[in-house]
Motif scaffolding. Structure first.
Motif, PDB file in Angstrom:
ATOM      1  N   VAL A 231       3.530   8.344  10.931  1.00 30.06           N
ATOM      2  CA  VAL A 231       4.586   8.729  10.132  1.00 30.06           C
ATOM      3  C   VAL A 231       5.388   7.800   9.624  1.00 30.06           C
ATOM      4  CG1 VAL A 231       6.687  10.121  10.093  1.00 30.06           C
ATOM      5  CG2 VAL A 231       5.062  11.134  11.449  1.00 30.06           C
ATOM      6  N   ASP A 232       5.475   6.779  10.285  1.00 30.30           N
ATOM      7  CA  ASP A 232       6.328   5.446   9.819  1.00 30.30           C
ATOM      8  C   ASP A 232       5.520   4.787   8.784  1.00 30.30           C
ATOM      9  OD1 ASP A 232       8.363   5.853  11.560  1.00 30.30           O
ATOM     10  OD2 ASP A 232       7.723   4.514  13.059  1.00 30.30           O
ATOM     11  N   ARG A 233       4.195   5.213   8.634  1.00 27.72           N
ATOM     12  CA  ARG A 233       3.383   4.752   7.393  1.00 27.72           C
ATOM     13  C   ARG A 233       3.297   5.384   6.226  1.00 27.72           C
ATOM     14  NH1 ARG A 233      -1.862   2.063  11.061  1.00 27.72           N
ATOM     15  NH2 ARG A 233      -0.503   1.029  12.550  1.00 27.72           N
ATOM     16  N   TRP A 234       3.993   6.589   6.419  1.00 32.50           N
ATOM     17  CA  TRP A 234       3.689   7.454   5.153  1.00 32.50           C
ATOM     18  C   TRP A 234       4.778   6.879   4.164  1.00 32.50           C
ATOM     19  CZ3 TRP A 234       4.325  12.798   7.770  1.00 32.50           C
ATOM     20  CH2 TRP A 234       3.075  13.177   8.827  1.00 32.50           C
ATOM     21  N   ASP A 235       4.458   6.866   2.924  1.00 33.38           N
ATOM     22  CA  ASP A 235       5.528   6.764   1.879  1.00 33.38           C
ATOM     23  C   ASP A 235       5.592   8.096   1.092  1.00 33.38           C
ATOM     24  OD1 ASP A 235       5.569   3.591   1.456  1.00 33.38           O
ATOM     25  OD2 ASP A 235       3.521   4.014   1.552  1.00 33.38           O
ATOM     26  N   PHE A 236       4.764   8.889   1.189  1.00 30.28           N
ATOM     27  CA  PHE A 236       5.310  10.406   0.462  1.00 30.28           C
ATOM     28  C   PHE A 236       4.464  11.573   1.443  1.00 30.28           C
ATOM     29  CE2 PHE A 236       4.809   7.404  -3.345  1.00 30.28           C
ATOM     30  CZ  PHE A 236       6.294   7.525  -3.862  1.00 30.28           C
ATOM     31  N   LEU A 237       5.292  12.413   1.501  1.00 31.05           N
ATOM     32  CA  LEU A 237       4.853  13.705   2.220  1.00 31.05           C
ATOM     33  C   LEU A 237       4.778  14.791   1.171  1.00 31.05           C
ATOM     34  CD1 LEU A 237       3.758  15.105   4.569  1.00 31.05           C
ATOM     35  CD2 LEU A 237       6.355  15.582   5.450  1.00 31.05           C
ATOM     36  N   VAL A 238       3.601  15.514   1.038  1.00 35.79           N
ATOM     37  CA  VAL A 238       3.806  16.701  -0.096  1.00 35.79           C
ATOM     38  C   VAL A 238       4.167  17.818   0.779  1.00 35.79           C
ATOM     39  CG1 VAL A 238       2.152  18.123  -1.372  1.00 35.79           C
ATOM     40  CG2 VAL A 238       2.025  15.557  -1.402  1.00 35.79           C
ATOM     41  N   SER A 239       4.977  18.633   0.285  1.00 34.53           N
ATOM     42  CA  SER A 239       5.569  20.050   0.916  1.00 34.53           C
ATOM     43  C   SER A 239       5.315  20.993  -0.305  1.00 34.53           C
ATOM     44  CB  SER A 239       6.990  19.873   0.942  1.00 34.53           C
ATOM     45  OG  SER A 239       7.531  21.352   1.435  1.00 34.53           O
ATOM     46  N   PRO A 240       4.600  22.421   0.113  1.00 35.07           N
ATOM     47  CA  PRO A 240       4.431  23.298  -0.532  1.00 35.07           C
ATOM     48  C   PRO A 240       5.470  24.296  -0.803  1.00 35.07           C
ATOM     49  CG  PRO A 240       3.672  23.806   1.658  1.00 35.07           C
ATOM     50  CD  PRO A 240       4.281  22.355   1.624  1.00 35.07           C
ATOM     51  N   ASN A 241       6.567  24.420  -0.076  1.00 35.32           N
ATOM     52  CA  ASN A 241       7.577  25.277  -0.326  1.00 35.32           C
ATOM     53  C   ASN A 241       8.880  24.676   0.549  1.00 35.32           C
ATOM     54  OD1 ASN A 241       7.313  26.215   2.379  1.00 35.32           O
ATOM     55  ND2 ASN A 241       5.473  27.257   1.473  1.00 35.32           N
ATOM     56  N   PRO A 242      10.055  25.276   0.324  1.00 39.27           N
ATOM     57  CA  PRO A 242      11.054  25.152   0.898  1.00 39.27           C
ATOM     58  C   PRO A 242      11.251  25.041   2.244  1.00 39.27           C
ATOM     59  CG  PRO A 242      11.780  26.170  -1.260  1.00 39.27           C
ATOM     60  CD  PRO A 242      10.374  26.287  -0.931  1.00 39.27           C
TER      61      PRO A 242
ATOM     62  N   THR B 119       0.924  -1.169   0.045  1.00 39.62           N
ATOM     63  CA  THR B 119      -0.051  -0.068   0.096  1.00 39.62           C
ATOM     64  C   THR B 119       0.918   1.188  -0.066  1.00 39.62           C
ATOM     65  OG1 THR B 119      -1.840  -1.166   1.236  1.00 39.62           O
ATOM     66  CG2 THR B 119      -1.700   1.313   1.085  1.00 39.62           C
ATOM     67  N   VAL B 120       0.292   2.341  -0.694  1.00 38.39           N
ATOM     68  CA  VAL B 120       1.114   3.544  -0.750  1.00 38.39           C
ATOM     69  C   VAL B 120       0.434   4.707  -0.010  1.00 38.39           C
ATOM     70  CG1 VAL B 120       2.140   5.164  -2.463  1.00 38.39           C
ATOM     71  CG2 VAL B 120       2.275   2.908  -2.934  1.00 38.39           C
ATOM     72  N   HIS B 121       1.153   5.236   0.650  1.00 41.52           N
ATOM     73  CA  HIS B 121       0.129   6.165   1.551  1.00 41.52           C
ATOM     74  C   HIS B 121       0.950   7.954   1.408  1.00 41.52           C
ATOM     75  CE1 HIS B 121      -1.338   7.601   5.709  1.00 41.52           C
ATOM     76  NE2 HIS B 121      -1.660   8.588   4.696  1.00 41.52           N
ATOM     77  N   VAL B 122      -0.135   8.576   0.867  1.00 41.68           N
ATOM     78  CA  VAL B 122       0.524   9.852   0.421  1.00 41.68           C
ATOM     79  C   VAL B 122      -0.067  10.923   1.460  1.00 41.68           C
ATOM     80  CG1 VAL B 122       0.363  11.649  -1.132  1.00 41.68           C
ATOM     81  CG2 VAL B 122       0.251   9.371  -2.002  1.00 41.68           C
ATOM     82  N   GLN B 123       0.734  11.297   2.257  1.00 42.95           N
ATOM     83  CA  GLN B 123       0.186  12.250   3.170  1.00 42.95           C
ATOM     84  C   GLN B 123       0.508  13.778   2.594  1.00 42.95           C
ATOM     85  OE1 GLN B 123      -1.258  14.434   5.977  1.00 42.95           O
ATOM     86  NE2 GLN B 123      -1.206  12.431   6.777  1.00 42.95           N
ATOM     87  N   THR B 124      -0.706  14.528   2.497  1.00 39.24           N
ATOM     88  CA  THR B 124      -0.382  16.018   1.989  1.00 39.24           C
ATOM     89  C   THR B 124      -0.338  16.906   2.924  1.00 39.24           C
ATOM     90  OG1 THR B 124      -2.692  16.381   2.048  1.00 39.24           O
ATOM     91  CG2 THR B 124      -1.769  15.067   0.269  1.00 39.24           C
ATOM     92  N   GLN B 125      -0.640  16.850   4.341  1.00 41.83           N
ATOM     93  CA  GLN B 125      -0.776  17.737   5.283  1.00 41.83           C
ATOM     94  C   GLN B 125      -1.712  18.888   4.707  1.00 41.83           C
ATOM     95  OE1 GLN B 125       0.196  18.088   8.593  1.00 41.83           O
ATOM     96  NE2 GLN B 125       1.100  16.192   8.647  1.00 41.83           N
ATOM     97  N   HIS B 126      -2.086  20.051   5.465  1.00 40.49           N
ATOM     98  CA  HIS B 126      -3.090  20.887   5.147  1.00 40.49           C
ATOM     99  C   HIS B 126      -2.595  22.495   5.532  1.00 40.49           C
ATOM    100  CE1 HIS B 126      -4.103  19.124   9.100  1.00 40.49           C
ATOM    101  NE2 HIS B 126      -4.137  20.320   9.418  1.00 40.49           N
TER     102      HIS B 126
END
Length: 734
Positions: A502-513, A464-471
């Motif tokens: 967090v250990d289950r996330w595969d990707f974490l989306v970031s909006p800026n540096p 399973t692939v988990h994408v965490q985007t935050q908000h």
């Protein structure tokens, strides 16, 4: 012959298909000449072939002895029955449906040999472990970070490392010095949770505890018949174990070290947390026993609450207070909506039976485990946002772009109730939380996309692939960075649970540096950071004049009117909407050529209250319930906020932002921030209502500040963030 070092106690009941693996892992891993350990297996009147399996193994290996009981004693009783027959210096209680990794027994024997020779040998040796799921997936010990790098590695008392109390309190990852255990005068309970009446006293009284940083145990999770997945009134037996723990603490002749009051309070907090976790977990308590169980929680508070006990802050503290009062209906409403104290005071009496929903038996949870045995659906993605509140934020933007670029991936959304389902776009499929369709989707989906975390009971499967985007871009401290700030306690943040997520996330989306830098530290993990920009901001970057005009018409904004969006953030520990600004007074100062769009934080369900200002004042519209904040951004000419991440999103439109921050120093001190908002603002910064009105009437007093702010925080907002995420995560065929 070497002296007998270790006795392994193995209670056995109804585990015929698991027992050979367990026995082989204990006996076959060492040569027959290794006589420093013994296995005492207790056949607890097992209804299957376990007794015969044990006798067969014992006939081949003299290190295994079998006790056949005449009456079923349960797990605690079976362990107790073995104790008089033990000969080892140390004792290890292993569950017969689990097993141990290769070379574990020999490694433990060598460790115990060294311990026995020490001037102060360990009373309890704590080992690392691995969770194993029915589909073969594994998960490392979620509390390992509490143990590694701590004084426990060399040896210490519980008072010298209290965070140990946050870890699993089972006996199977702990090896006890037998003389110490026998001298405690404690015993295993009957029924469920039987081992905590031994584990807590053993840790509290120990002269020396030590941690072995090696996985020494494979613990099965989620198997059919396990108590963590079984609906039973026996879960209420946990309160008898709590009574035994506090009886030990109250004994005047209690052996071992004195227990500081701080540790007693921590034990009490942990028992309350566990009791409420049982109550909150779908499928554990039969519907007809939930009322009695909740009453038992209140009685537990009355019996064992330490003198001078202070409730935690924030939502967790509210939960505890309601539980202590036995306020079950109000507690249910808090769990359902996340409403804060002031809202509860207004609405708890009006809660109807219809809101007390959820899984009423273990059938659905059992179904979830059955669904997990199905193959992964490579073409299914599950989406959610804001704790199942509906179609929103970056998950919605990713969903739309995935439909375009990866059409064979079917997306399904998780929503909480019918009111939220009514806000879903008509062509977007959804499932209700805690229904069979939800459990099947969560058990079989290849992709998870969420801007918060899915429930921990929905275990991520291998593949399973988990994408965490935050908000939101963070101004305030987040995640693990909150350890050093009082707001962490007020929010009731469980750092162990957070790390597990967090250990289950595969990707974490970031909006800026800026966000990449701070998320990497606040959420330590092995995921891949996607430096893409926020998908939810693509709409803002791509908006044209026609869309802006349509949004203004939709909100009823008159041509030539300046629309001001006022959106304050949530303050921890202050309950509902906090009126730091008199909106009606501001409306009178601005006059009729302005319209104020007032949006309270989504935690606050009561709205901003009376907004009457008079005929010569700016028009005031309460837009708190508007489903898409992006609509409001497009319609607004200027944003007024304080510390909300809205400022970073609105800056994409290159329109004025005014900061109203009368409590900046307090917020900065208590919550913690990543940069000085007064030194690097997105526009004018004000701290009183008059200055705010003057800044708004001036039009755009700080264009240079906005330009600098955009250069730092909007560098990736070019309208293509969602596409970048989809192309990295999903199969795309151009």
């Amino acid at each position: 012959m070497s002296p007998l070092l270790l006795s392994i106690v193995l209670p056995v009941h109804g585990v015929e298909r698991f027992l050979p693996q367990c026995l082989d892992s204990l006996l076959a891993d060492t040569p027959a000449g290794e006589t420093r350990f013994e296995v005492i297996a207790v056949d607890d009147v097992s209804p299957d072939g376990c007794g015969a399996i044990l006798d067969s193994y014992a006939a081949r290996d003299h290190r295994l002895r079998v006790l056949h009981l005449d009456e079923n004693q349960g797990l605690g009783g079976a362990r107790t029955a073995a104790l008089p027959h033990l000969r080892g210096t140390y004792v290890w209680f292993v569950d017969s449906d689990d097993w141990v990794p290769e070379r574990t027994v020999s490694v433990l024997l060598d460790e115990l040999e060294q311990e026995r020779r020490r001037e102060t040998p360990a009373d309890v040796l704590i080992t690392d472990f691995t969770h194993v799921y029915p589909d073969g997936g594994t998960e490392p010990n979620p509390w390992r970070h509490v143990l590694t790098g701590s004084p426990l590695v060399e040896g210490c008392t519980l008072a010298e490392h209290p965070p140990l109390l946050r870890t699993v309190m089972s006996v199977w990852n702990k090896v006890f010095r037998r003389a110490y255990l026998e001298g405690l005068g404690v015993s295993f309970g009957r029924g469920y949770y039987e081992d905590i009446s031994v584990t807590y006293p053993a840790l509290l009284a120990a002269e020396r505890l030590r941690y072995l940083d090696r996985p020494c145990y494979h613990y099965r999770r989620g198997r059919a018949g396990a108590i963590t997945a079984t609906a039973s009134p026996k879960h209420a037996g946990v309160f008898a174990q709590y009574d035994a723990i506090f009886a030990f603490l109250d004994r005047p002749d209690r052996p071992g070290r004195p227990v500081p009051d701080t540790l007693r309070t921590m034990v009490f907090d942990r028992t309350v947390q566990q009791a409420l976790n049982v109550y909150d977990t779908p499928g554990l308590l039969p519907a007809d026993r939930r009322k009695d169980y909740f009453r038992s929680v209140a009685e537990h508070f009355a019996r064992h609450r330490p003198s001078g006990y202070r409730f935690p802050g924030g939502v967790r503290g509210v939960r505890y207070r309601l539980a202590a009062r036995g306020a079950r209906i109000a507690y249910a409403e808090l769990r359902r909506t996340g409403r804060l104290p002031r809202d509860l005071k207004r609405g708890a009496r009006a809660v109807a039976p219809a809101v007390r929903k959820g899984v009423r038996s273990g059938a659905r949870f059992t179904a979830y485990n059955a669904f997990r045995r199905l193959p992964l659906d490579e073409n299914l993605a599950v989406y959610a946002a804001y704790w199942h509140r509906g179609y929103a934020c970056s998950p919605a933007a990713i969903y739309e772009k995935a439909r375009e670029l990866s059409p064979r991936i079917r997306g399904v959304w998780v929503v909480e109730n019918r009111a939220q389902a009514a806000t879903m776009p008509p062509d977007v499929p959804y499932v209700f939380v805690n229904t069979p369709a939800y459990f099947k989707a969560m058990a079989t989906a290849k992709f998870f996309v969420n801007n918060v975390n899915f429930p921990r009971t929905m275990t991520k499967r291998p593949g399973t692939v988990h994408v965490q985007t935050q908000h939101g871009t963070p101004l305030k401290a987040m995640g693990m960075d909150l350890r050093d700030h009082p707001a962490a306690a007020e929010e009731g943040l469980d750092f162990d649970r957070l790390q597990e997520a967090v250990d289950r996330w595969d990707f974490l989306v970031s909006p800026n540096p800026h966000t990449t830098e701070h998320f990497s530290r606040a959420f330590p993990g092995s995921y891949e950071m996607l430096d893409t920009g926020y998908p939810r901001n693509d709409r803002l970057a791509n908006a044209d004049r026609e869309e802006v005009r349509a949004m203004r018409e939709r909100l009823g904004l008159r041509p030539g009117t300046t629309a001001v969006l006022y959106a304050p953030t949530h303050r921890s520990g202050r309950g509902g909407y906090v009126p730091l600004l008199d909106v009606a007074e501001l409306a009178r100062a601005l006059g009729p050529h302005y319209t104020l769009l007032v949006r309270t934080h989504y935690f606050h369900t009561g709205g901003p209250g009376d907004l009457t200002a008079g005929s010569e004042a700016a028009r005031i519209l309460d837009v708190s319930a508007h489903p898409a904040v992006e609509d409001l951004y497009l319609a607004a000419d200027v944003l007024v906020t304080d510390y909300s991440s809205m400022m970073f999103d609105f800056a994409v439109l290159d329109r004025p932002v005014v900061i109203f921050a009368p409590d900046w120093e307090e917020y900065r001190r208590e919550r913690g921030v990543y940069f000085d908002l007064f030194a690097e603002p997105p526009g004018a910064v004000t701290q009183d209502a008059q200055a705010l009105a003057e800044a708004l009437l001036a039009g755009d007093p700080e264009p240079g500040a906005r330009e600098r702010f955009r250069a730092k925080f909007c560098v990736w907002d070019d309208g293509g963030a969602a596409e970048r995420v989809v192309r990295r995560v999903f199969p795309v065929h151009d």
